[in-house]
Design an enzyme around this catalytic site. Structure first.
Site, short mmCIF file in Angstrom:
data_model
loop_
_atom_site.label_atom_id
_atom_site.label_comp_id
_atom_site.label_asym_id
_atom_site.label_seq_id
_atom_site.Cartn_x
_atom_site.Cartn_y
_atom_site.Cartn_z
CD GLU A 22 -43.18 10.23 23.29
OE1 GLU A 22 -44.07 9.85 22.51
OE2 GLU A 22 -42.43 11.21 23.08
CE1 TYR A 54 -47.58 -13.37 3.75
CE2 TYR A 54 -47.58 -12.90 1.40
CZ TYR A 54 -47.99 -13.68 2.46
OH TYR A 54 -48.79 -14.77 2.25
CD GLU A 74 -43.37 13.53 11.55
OE1 GLU A 74 -44.28 14.38 11.65
OE2 GLU A 74 -42.82 13.01 12.55
CE LYS A 99 -45.30 8.57 19.91
NZ LYS A 99 -44.27 9.63 19.86
#
Length: 122
Positions: A22, A54, A74, A99
């Site tokens: 990954e 934004y 997390e 994900k």
């Protein structure tokens, strides 16, 4: 009164994850953010300086997504929420990190975590 700014589907390629592949290959992450703040001052002034820009926020979030790798989404969500709360006008931020290419050996559409963080009341 709590008003909201919502940014949905912000996508960037990052190298987050527990596994070496990954980190080496990277993958797409998608982020949804809801900011809670008083939009009255901006509505009255019609001035972008009186609200959270934004576009600039998206740039800060992409820098985190493409930056230093972390093991867990997390942790990534926590860092993104902290970036949202860095603007003193934001009372709370809800961040969802998706994900969709997570290394799960079964058919699935998405995996995501959502955190909500509020500014400490003083």
């Amino acid at each position: 009164m709590t008003d909201r700014i919502v940014l949905t589907g912000l996508r960037a390629r990052g190298r987050h994850g527990v596994y070496d592949f990954e980190r080496a290959q990277g993958q797409d992450f998608v982020v949804d953010v809801t900011l809670e703040l008083d939009l009255g001052p901006a509505a009255r002034s019609d001035d972008v300086a009186d609200t959270v820009h934004y576009g600039e926020l998206a740039g800060r979030l992409v820098a985190i997504l493409t930056g230093e790798p972390v093991n867990l989404i997390e942790t990534l969500a926590e860092r993104l929420a902290a970036a949202c709360l860095a603007d003193h006008r934001v009372g709370a931020a809800t961040v969802t990190v998706h994900k969709p290419q997570a290394p799960i050996p079964h058919d699935f559409t998405d995996v995501a975590v959502t955190v909500t963080r509020r500014r400490a009341v003083r």
